[in-house]
Design a protein around this motif. Structure first.
Motif, short mmCIF file in Angstrom:
data_model
loop_
_atom_site.label_atom_id
_atom_site.label_comp_id
_atom_site.label_asym_id
_atom_site.label_seq_id
_atom_site.Cartn_x
_atom_site.Cartn_y
_atom_site.Cartn_z
N HIS A 8 0.84 -1.19 0.00
CA HIS A 8 0.00 0.00 0.00
C HIS A 8 0.88 1.24 0.00
O HIS A 8 1.78 1.36 0.83
N VAL A 9 0.63 2.14 -0.93
CA VAL A 9 1.33 3.41 -1.00
C VAL A 9 0.42 4.45 -0.35
O VAL A 9 -0.73 4.61 -0.77
N ALA A 28 -0.01 11.52 -10.29
CA ALA A 28 -1.35 11.12 -9.85
C ALA A 28 -1.58 9.63 -10.09
O ALA A 28 -1.06 9.04 -11.03
N GLY A 29 -2.39 9.05 -9.23
CA GLY A 29 -2.80 7.67 -9.44
C GLY A 29 -1.85 6.62 -8.92
O GLY A 29 -2.01 5.45 -9.21
N THR A 30 -0.84 7.03 -8.14
CA THR A 30 0.11 6.02 -7.65
C THR A 30 -0.20 5.60 -6.21
O THR A 30 0.36 4.64 -5.73
N ALA A 31 -1.08 6.31 -5.51
CA ALA A 31 -1.44 5.91 -4.15
C ALA A 31 -2.46 4.78 -4.22
O ALA A 31 -3.19 4.63 -5.19
N GLY A 32 -2.50 3.98 -3.16
CA GLY A 32 -3.50 2.92 -3.10
C GLY A 32 -2.90 1.57 -2.80
O GLY A 32 -1.71 1.43 -2.56
N GLY A 33 -3.75 0.56 -2.82
CA GLY A 33 -3.33 -0.79 -2.46
C GLY A 33 -3.26 -1.71 -3.65
O GLY A 33 -3.95 -1.52 -4.65
N THR A 34 -2.43 -2.72 -3.54
CA THR A 34 -2.26 -3.73 -4.59
C THR A 34 -2.09 -5.09 -3.93
O THR A 34 -1.36 -5.21 -2.95
N VAL A 35 -2.76 -6.09 -4.46
CA VAL A 35 -2.55 -7.47 -4.02
C VAL A 35 -2.06 -8.26 -5.22
O VAL A 35 -2.69 -8.26 -6.28
N LEU A 53 12.17 -20.13 -10.35
CA LEU A 53 11.41 -19.16 -11.13
C LEU A 53 10.15 -18.80 -10.37
O LEU A 53 9.58 -19.62 -9.65
N ALA A 54 9.69 -17.56 -10.54
CA ALA A 54 8.45 -17.11 -9.93
C ALA A 54 7.65 -16.32 -10.95
O ALA A 54 8.21 -15.55 -11.74
N ILE A 55 6.36 -16.51 -10.95
CA ILE A 55 5.44 -15.74 -11.79
C ILE A 55 4.53 -14.96 -10.85
O ILE A 55 3.91 -15.53 -9.96
N SER A 56 4.48 -13.63 -11.02
CA SER A 56 3.61 -12.77 -10.22
C SER A 56 2.50 -12.23 -11.11
O SER A 56 2.71 -11.94 -12.28
N PHE A 57 1.31 -12.09 -10.53
CA PHE A 57 0.17 -11.59 -11.31
C PHE A 57 -0.73 -10.77 -10.39
O PHE A 57 -0.82 -11.03 -9.20
N PRO A 58 -1.39 -9.74 -10.94
CA PRO A 58 -2.25 -8.90 -10.12
C PRO A 58 -3.55 -9.61 -9.76
O PRO A 58 -4.15 -10.27 -10.59
N ILE A 59 -3.96 -9.50 -8.50
CA ILE A 59 -5.25 -10.01 -8.05
C ILE A 59 -6.21 -8.83 -7.86
O ILE A 59 -7.35 -8.87 -8.26
N TYR A 60 -5.71 -7.76 -7.22
CA TYR A 60 -6.52 -6.57 -6.99
C TYR A 60 -5.62 -5.33 -7.06
O TYR A 60 -4.52 -5.35 -6.52
N GLN A 61 -6.08 -4.29 -7.74
CA GLN A 61 -5.37 -3.02 -7.79
C GLN A 61 -6.38 -1.89 -7.79
O GLN A 61 -7.40 -1.96 -8.47
N GLN A 62 -6.06 -0.83 -7.04
CA GLN A 62 -6.88 0.36 -7.14
C GLN A 62 -6.53 1.06 -8.44
O GLN A 62 -5.41 0.93 -8.94
N ASP A 63 -7.48 1.79 -9.00
CA ASP A 63 -7.24 2.47 -10.28
C ASP A 63 -6.07 3.43 -10.15
O ASP A 63 -5.89 4.10 -9.16
N GLY A 64 -5.27 3.48 -11.20
CA GLY A 64 -4.12 4.39 -11.21
C GLY A 64 -3.32 4.22 -12.48
O GLY A 64 -3.56 3.33 -13.29
N ASP A 65 -2.33 5.09 -12.63
CA ASP A 65 -1.50 5.08 -13.83
C ASP A 65 -0.39 4.05 -13.77
O ASP A 65 0.22 3.71 -14.76
N ASP A 66 -0.07 3.57 -12.56
CA ASP A 66 1.12 2.75 -12.36
C ASP A 66 0.74 1.32 -12.01
O ASP A 66 1.30 0.72 -11.11
N ASN A 67 -0.23 0.76 -12.72
CA ASN A 67 -0.70 -0.59 -12.39
C ASN A 67 0.32 -1.65 -12.76
O ASN A 67 0.99 -1.57 -13.78
N PHE A 68 0.40 -2.66 -11.93
CA PHE A 68 1.31 -3.79 -12.12
C PHE A 68 0.71 -4.77 -13.11
O PHE A 68 -0.50 -4.97 -13.15
#
Length: 80
Positions: A8-9, A28-35, A53-68
């Motif tokens: 969480h930022v 703008a848009g970089t604050a918020g939580g990511t799972v 090896l590891a594979i990471s993938f987004p489960i939940y992200q708040q709207d923003g410009d810097d999404n994973f």
């Protein structure tokens, strides 16, 4: 190994690299939580040395410009 991480930022990122002292540019848009979920695997190849090896993938992200997005990582662990 399967799991999830949460981050969480607290506020928008700020860029202090331009302008007069005391001024900044908010990104703008970089604050918020990511799972992020991850799946990782490896094997011991020599007395505690474990590459994998590891594979990471987004489960939940708040709207923003810097999404994973998806990520693939290679790593080496050494267990004493």
């Amino acid at each position: 190994m399967v799991g999830a991480t949460w981050s969480h930022v607290m506020e928008d990122d700020r860029d202090y690299s331009w302008g007069a002292p005391g001024m900044y540019k908010e990104i703008a848009g970089t604050a918020g939580g990511t799972v992020n979920g991850y799946i990782a695997g490896g094997m011991e190849v020599w007395k505690g040395l474990r590459p994998g090896l590891a594979i990471s993938f987004p489960i939940y992200q708040q709207d923003g410009d810097d999404n994973f997005s998806w990520a693939l990582s290679a790593y080496i662990n050494y267990h004493f």
